[in-house]
Motif scaffolding. Structure first.
Motif, mmCIF file in Angstrom:
data_model
loop_
_atom_site.group_PDB
_atom_site.id
_atom_site.type_symbol
_atom_site.label_atom_id
_atom_site.label_comp_id
_atom_site.label_asym_id
_atom_site.label_seq_id
_atom_site.Cartn_x
_atom_site.Cartn_y
_atom_site.Cartn_z
ATOM 1 N N GLY A 146 25.621 87.802 -7.207
ATOM 2 C CA GLY A 146 25.996 87.621 -5.802
ATOM 3 C C GLY A 146 27.416 87.135 -5.635
ATOM 4 N N GLY A 147 27.812 86.138 -6.424
ATOM 5 C CA GLY A 147 29.168 85.618 -6.333
ATOM 6 C C GLY A 147 30.214 86.648 -6.710
ATOM 7 N N LYS A 175 30.589 88.934 -3.720
ATOM 8 C CA LYS A 175 31.241 88.229 -2.619
ATOM 9 C C LYS A 175 32.750 88.129 -2.834
ATOM 10 C CE LYS A 175 30.932 84.038 0.205
ATOM 11 N NZ LYS A 175 30.158 82.799 0.468
ATOM 12 N N LEU A 228 34.436 91.338 -1.541
ATOM 13 C CA LEU A 228 34.000 91.887 -0.248
ATOM 14 C C LEU A 228 35.131 92.513 0.557
ATOM 15 C CD1 LEU A 228 31.354 89.487 1.322
ATOM 16 C CD2 LEU A 228 31.021 91.813 0.465
ATOM 17 N N PRO A 260 27.726 94.130 4.170
ATOM 18 C CA PRO A 260 28.635 93.013 3.901
ATOM 19 C C PRO A 260 28.274 91.737 4.641
ATOM 20 C CG PRO A 260 29.876 95.032 4.297
ATOM 21 C CD PRO A 260 28.448 95.333 4.629
ATOM 22 N N PHE A 304 26.452 88.394 3.311
ATOM 23 C CA PHE A 304 27.102 87.367 2.502
ATOM 24 C C PHE A 304 27.711 86.251 3.349
ATOM 25 C CE2 PHE A 304 26.840 91.085 -0.129
ATOM 26 C CZ PHE A 304 26.653 90.612 -1.422
ATOM 27 N N THR A 353 26.419 82.631 2.452
ATOM 28 C CA THR A 353 26.051 82.442 1.048
ATOM 29 C C THR A 353 26.944 81.389 0.413
ATOM 30 O OG1 THR A 353 27.477 84.327 0.505
ATOM 31 C CG2 THR A 353 25.112 84.756 0.724
ATOM 32 N N ASP A 385 29.610 79.382 -2.009
ATOM 33 C CA ASP A 385 30.838 79.705 -2.716
ATOM 34 C C ASP A 385 30.551 79.613 -4.213
ATOM 35 O OD1 ASP A 385 32.336 80.031 -0.381
ATOM 36 O OD2 ASP A 385 32.772 77.876 -0.266
ATOM 37 N N LEU A 413 22.207 87.809 -6.524
ATOM 38 C CA LEU A 413 21.836 88.721 -5.438
ATOM 39 C C LEU A 413 20.373 88.584 -5.051
ATOM 40 C CD1 LEU A 413 23.625 92.085 -6.329
ATOM 41 C CD2 LEU A 413 24.077 90.622 -4.350
ATOM 42 N N THR A 449 18.962 86.071 -4.164
ATOM 43 C CA THR A 449 18.956 85.229 -2.961
ATOM 44 C C THR A 449 18.920 86.099 -1.708
ATOM 45 O OG1 THR A 449 20.218 83.493 -4.074
ATOM 46 C CG2 THR A 449 20.241 83.465 -1.675
ATOM 47 N N LEU A 450 19.748 87.141 -1.690
ATOM 48 C CA LEU A 450 19.789 88.048 -0.537
ATOM 49 C C LEU A 450 18.530 88.901 -0.465
ATOM 50 C CD1 LEU A 450 23.512 89.238 -0.613
ATOM 51 C CD2 LEU A 450 22.511 87.242 0.502
#
Length: 248
Positions: free
Chosen positions: A96-97, A100, A103, A190, A193, A196, A198, A203, A205-206
């Motif tokens: 995920g990070g 992000k 993005l 997009p 995020f 979410t 830092d 991912l 989590t999403l």
């Protein structure tokens, strides 16, 4: 899901290629997992070639472990998709990070996320094209390509998801066995995020948030997913590729 999906042109992708590949050791002590070859081609090239076949014109690829090797390989590629490198040498940001951080390359449009080791044998129609055609931005937050747990070569887990009649996904329970596993390709928005953390996060989590909103959907892979997670799995995958090539 609505009867007529709202079509959006999806031409950008993010390819996750920064992981340490611990389960692939000792190979990945000296070679990053995305550069491990299966059937004569690096795993990341399998993914990028599939992206190009599906109409992806631009791809962001993140790098961390043995980053110089990754960067050199990516710079030598020619043809689509055009590649931008997202450099995570300083800190590994998890799935995920990592997305992000990049993005800004995607604007406000949905995009595809690939695991760099996503590897499958195609059915009659390319799965990425099917995924993009199925995307419905009004009904969905995330659309995952999912493979049948029972027929996925090299996978011995209990699966990830159940799918209802409308193709919505839900997580399996702790002691349950689920019929579908995430095949490593997804379409995301997009805006997911926006709130979410830092730094490093997953991912999943999403995915979990989308399940709670009943806006996580799946598309069943047409073909066979090959889980190339260990050195032993390489030979099994190559044998299956060779078998499929000689099948009548």
């Amino acid at each position: 899901m609505s009867d007529a999906p709202t079509q959006t042109a999806i031409t950008r992708a993010f390819v996750l290629a920064a992981g340490l590949g611990k389960r692939m050791r000792p190979i990945t002590a000296t070679v990053p997992k995305p550069l491990v070859e299966v059937a004569g081609k690096a795993l990341i090239d399998h993914a990028l070639d599939r992206a190009a076949e599906g109409g992806i014109g631009e791809a962001v690829v993140n790098i961390h472990w043995l980053a110089d090797q990754m960067e050199g390989h990516l710079l030598r590629r020619t043809g689509a998709p055009a590649i931008t490198i997202s450099d995570e040498r300083d800190a590994l940001l998890d799935t995920g990070g990592g997305v992000k951080k990049a993005l800004a390359h995607f604007g406000k449009e949905p995009f595809v996320v690939f695991n760099s080791d996503s590897f499958w044998l195609e059915g009659p129609r390319p799965n990425l094209s099917r995924l993009i055609e199925t995307w419905d931005s009004q009904a969905m937050d995330i659309l995952l390509l999912v493979a049948p747990t029972a027929t996925s070569l090299g996978y011995e887990g209990a699966g990830d998801f159940f799918m209802d009649a409308d193709s919505r996904l839900s997580w399996r329970g702790e002691r349950e066995v689920a019929p579908f596993i995430y095949a490593g390709v997804a379409i995301l928005k997009p805006e997911l995020f926006a709130d979410t953390p830092d730094g490093s996060f997953s991912l999943t989590t999403l995915f979990g948030r989308a399940v709670e909103r009943e806006r996580l959907y799946g598309l069943r892979l047409d073909g066979q997913w090959l889980h190339v997670g260990t050195p032993e799995a390489i030979a099994a995958a190559e044998a299956r590729v060779k078998e499929s090539a000689t099948a009548p």
